[in-house]
Each structure stands twice: as C-alpha cells, then as structure tokens.
Motif scaffolding. Structure first.
Motif, PDB file in Angstrom:
ATOM      1  N   ALA A 198      53.139  15.410  32.675  1.00 15.47           N
ATOM      2  CA  ALA A 198      54.266  15.883  32.314  1.00 15.47           C
ATOM      3  C   ALA A 198      54.502  15.704  30.446  1.00 15.47           C
ATOM      4  CB  ALA A 198      55.374  14.953  32.888  1.00 15.47           C
ATOM      5  N   MET A 199      55.488  16.236  30.150  1.00 17.95           N
ATOM      6  CA  MET A 199      55.955  16.009  28.690  1.00 17.95           C
ATOM      7  C   MET A 199      56.854  14.683  28.757  1.00 17.95           C
ATOM      8  SD  MET A 199      55.534  17.093  25.580  1.00 17.95           S
ATOM      9  CE  MET A 199      55.572  18.824  25.879  1.00 17.95           C
ATOM     10  N   TYR A 200      56.492  13.882  27.819  1.00 17.82           N
ATOM     11  CA  TYR A 200      57.133  12.622  27.865  1.00 17.82           C
ATOM     12  C   TYR A 200      58.115  12.475  26.612  1.00 17.82           C
ATOM     13  CZ  TYR A 200      54.380  10.541  31.781  1.00 17.82           C
ATOM     14  OH  TYR A 200      53.981  10.279  33.154  1.00 17.82           O
ATOM     15  N   TYR A 201      59.324  12.174  26.978  1.00 23.21           N
ATOM     16  CA  TYR A 201      60.144  11.951  25.653  1.00 23.21           C
ATOM     17  C   TYR A 201      60.683  10.458  25.542  1.00 23.21           C
ATOM     18  CZ  TYR A 201      60.412  16.992  26.586  1.00 23.21           C
ATOM     19  OH  TYR A 201      60.174  18.491  26.730  1.00 23.21           O
ATOM     20  N   LEU A 246      51.777   5.248  24.822  1.00 28.47           N
ATOM     21  CA  LEU A 246      52.669   6.314  24.102  1.00 28.47           C
ATOM     22  C   LEU A 246      53.496   5.156  23.253  1.00 28.47           C
ATOM     23  CD1 LEU A 246      54.114   8.506  26.710  1.00 28.47           C
ATOM     24  CD2 LEU A 246      51.929   8.624  25.550  1.00 28.47           C
ATOM     25  N   SER A 247      53.698   5.801  22.142  1.00 28.93           N
ATOM     26  CA  SER A 247      54.332   4.896  21.069  1.00 28.93           C
ATOM     27  C   SER A 247      55.827   6.042  20.488  1.00 28.93           C
ATOM     28  CB  SER A 247      53.798   4.898  19.580  1.00 28.93           C
ATOM     29  OG  SER A 247      52.517   4.008  19.965  1.00 28.93           O
ATOM     30  N   CYS A 248      56.608   5.298  20.122  1.00 31.02           N
ATOM     31  CA  CYS A 248      57.933   5.772  19.759  1.00 31.02           C
ATOM     32  C   CYS A 248      58.700   5.520  18.560  1.00 31.02           C
ATOM     33  CB  CYS A 248      58.952   6.401  20.955  1.00 31.02           C
ATOM     34  SG  CYS A 248      60.529   7.056  20.386  1.00 31.02           S
ATOM     35  N   ALA A 249      58.447   5.858  17.381  1.00 31.78           N
ATOM     36  CA  ALA A 249      58.742   5.450  16.249  1.00 31.78           C
ATOM     37  C   ALA A 249      60.575   5.772  15.657  1.00 31.78           C
ATOM     38  CB  ALA A 249      58.025   5.519  15.013  1.00 31.78           C
ATOM     39  N   ALA A 250      61.342   4.915  15.555  1.00 31.70           N
ATOM     40  CA  ALA A 250      62.694   5.596  15.261  1.00 31.70           C
ATOM     41  C   ALA A 250      62.766   5.372  13.919  1.00 31.70           C
ATOM     42  CB  ALA A 250      63.989   4.714  16.115  1.00 31.70           C
ATOM     43  N   VAL A 270      59.673   9.759  17.003  1.00 34.67           N
ATOM     44  CA  VAL A 270      58.496  10.408  16.962  1.00 34.67           C
ATOM     45  C   VAL A 270      57.812  10.097  17.812  1.00 34.67           C
ATOM     46  CG1 VAL A 270      56.691  11.058  15.490  1.00 34.67           C
ATOM     47  CG2 VAL A 270      59.266  11.313  14.404  1.00 34.67           C
ATOM     48  N   GLU A 271      57.358  10.673  18.845  1.00 29.83           N
ATOM     49  CA  GLU A 271      56.599  10.205  20.015  1.00 29.83           C
ATOM     50  C   GLU A 271      54.958  10.594  19.384  1.00 29.83           C
ATOM     51  OE1 GLU A 271      60.012  11.947  22.171  1.00 29.83           O
ATOM     52  OE2 GLU A 271      58.640  12.404  20.516  1.00 29.83           O
ATOM     53  N   SER A 272      54.141   9.647  20.002  1.00 31.81           N
ATOM     54  CA  SER A 272      52.702   9.864  19.718  1.00 31.81           C
ATOM     55  C   SER A 272      51.967   9.153  20.845  1.00 31.81           C
ATOM     56  CB  SER A 272      52.165   9.297  18.420  1.00 31.81           C
ATOM     57  OG  SER A 272      52.406   7.845  18.404  1.00 31.81           O
ATOM     58  N   GLY A 273      50.632   9.375  21.019  1.00 34.55           N
ATOM     59  CA  GLY A 273      49.513   8.777  21.980  1.00 34.55           C
ATOM     60  C   GLY A 273      49.653   9.641  23.255  1.00 34.55           C
ATOM     61  N   GLY A 274      50.106  10.589  23.321  1.00 31.99           N
ATOM     62  CA  GLY A 274      49.691  11.530  24.534  1.00 31.99           C
ATOM     63  C   GLY A 274      48.374  12.210  24.357  1.00 31.99           C
ATOM     64  N   GLY A 275      47.811  12.693  25.609  1.00 35.86           N
ATOM     65  CA  GLY A 275      46.653  13.275  25.730  1.00 35.86           C
ATOM     66  C   GLY A 275      46.266  13.432  26.962  1.00 35.86           C
ATOM     67  N   SER A 276      44.874  13.633  27.461  1.00 38.34           N
ATOM     68  CA  SER A 276      44.293  13.985  28.442  1.00 38.34           C
ATOM     69  C   SER A 276      43.449  12.916  29.107  1.00 38.34           C
ATOM     70  CB  SER A 276      43.675  15.150  28.373  1.00 38.34           C
ATOM     71  OG  SER A 276      44.425  16.482  28.161  1.00 38.34           O
ATOM     72  N   GLY A 324      58.838  14.781  22.210  1.00 39.07           N
ATOM     73  CA  GLY A 324      57.923  14.766  23.345  1.00 39.07           C
ATOM     74  C   GLY A 324      56.611  14.819  23.036  1.00 39.07           C
ATOM     75  N   THR A 325      55.901  14.037  23.837  1.00 38.82           N
ATOM     76  CA  THR A 325      54.250  14.195  23.770  1.00 38.82           C
ATOM     77  C   THR A 325      53.763  14.413  24.969  1.00 38.82           C
ATOM     78  OG1 THR A 325      52.339  12.990  23.001  1.00 38.82           O
ATOM     79  CG2 THR A 325      54.038  11.630  24.039  1.00 38.82           C
ATOM     80  N   GLN A 326      52.733  15.393  25.306  1.00 37.07           N
ATOM     81  CA  GLN A 326      52.199  15.948  26.419  1.00 37.07           C
ATOM     82  C   GLN A 326      51.128  14.780  26.927  1.00 37.07           C
ATOM     83  OE1 GLN A 326      53.033  18.386  28.289  1.00 37.07           O
ATOM     84  NE2 GLN A 326      51.499  17.894  29.721  1.00 37.07           N
TER      85      GLN A 326
END
Length: 132
Positions: free
Chosen positions: A92-95, A20-24, A5-11, A125-127
């Motif tokens: 971009a969308m970040y995965y 950005l963070s990604c928790a497994a 689960v990704e988080s932290g994206g934005g404008s 992904g997170t934008q």
C-alpha cells in the motif's frame, strides 16, 4: 507551515522488514499524537497505528498487531513504523499523520482517530510493496 515527510518505503519479499520514518517540520514543540495510515489501490484508507506523546501509549489495527511497532523521537519530532513479517496484503501507500494537540490516550480516542483519520496534518506518502 507544517510539513510531514515520509521515507523508508520500498520493495521487499514476504517475511521481510522495513522501517518507515516521518519527520515533522515547521512546528515549535512536539506533536502530541502521530499515526500511520495506508491505502492500497481500489481499497479504502486503513488506520495502522497511533502514538501518543504523553504517556508513550500506542494503539494498533488488528491487521498489524504483533508485527508492526510505532515509536516517536521527541527531539527530532519524528515518528517511525517498524514493519516485520511483512505480507503481500501489506502492500500500500503509507501515510503519516500528526496532531499537535491531543488528550491522553484512551482506547476510544485511538480507535476513532484511526477509523476517521482525525489528524490535522498529513504527509504525501511512501510506497511499500511486498512480493510473495
């Protein structure tokens, strides 16, 4: 079932920063290798960075080298992507991607992982949007 689960994206405006963070979850132990990819509309997916848990080795695409930093928190099974000096072309969308088993880092392995997307698990992904 393994989930990323990704988080932290934005404008953000050009020159700004995002983390950005990604928790497994759903996996016992640590992921041996985790990475970040991105895809802009109409463009091919691009490998951004990869982190090897054994040895804490990292590898970056030339387009982000010196601006982005990948790191991993073993205890939380979380990988981060600190993005500084952002440019509009970073939009971009970040995965996030993860592989529970990996050999130690080599330049060839890292290059092929980013080029081929050779990871077992993927997030949704997170934008990230960078305005000029």
């Amino acid at each position: 079932q393994v989930q990323l689960v990704e988080s932290g994206g934005g404008s953000v405006q050009a020159g700004g920063s995002l983390r950005l963070s990604c928790a497994a979850s759903g996996f016992i132990g640590s992921m041996d290798c985790m990475g970040w990819f991105r895809q802009a509309p109409g463009k091919e997916r691009e490998g951004v960075a990869v982190f090897y848990n054994v040895g804490d080795d990292t590898y970056y695409a030339d387009s982000v080298k010196g601006r982005f930093t990948i790191s991993q928190d073993d205890a939380k099974n979380t990988v981060y992507l600190q993005m500084n000096s952002l440019k509009p072309e970073d939009t971009a969308m970040y995965y996030c991607a993860a592989d529970p088993y990996s050999l130690r880092y080599t330049n060839d392995d890292a290059f092929s992982r980013l080029k081929e997307g050779r990871f077992r698990y993927w997030g949704q992904g997170t934008q990230v949007t960078v305005s000029s």
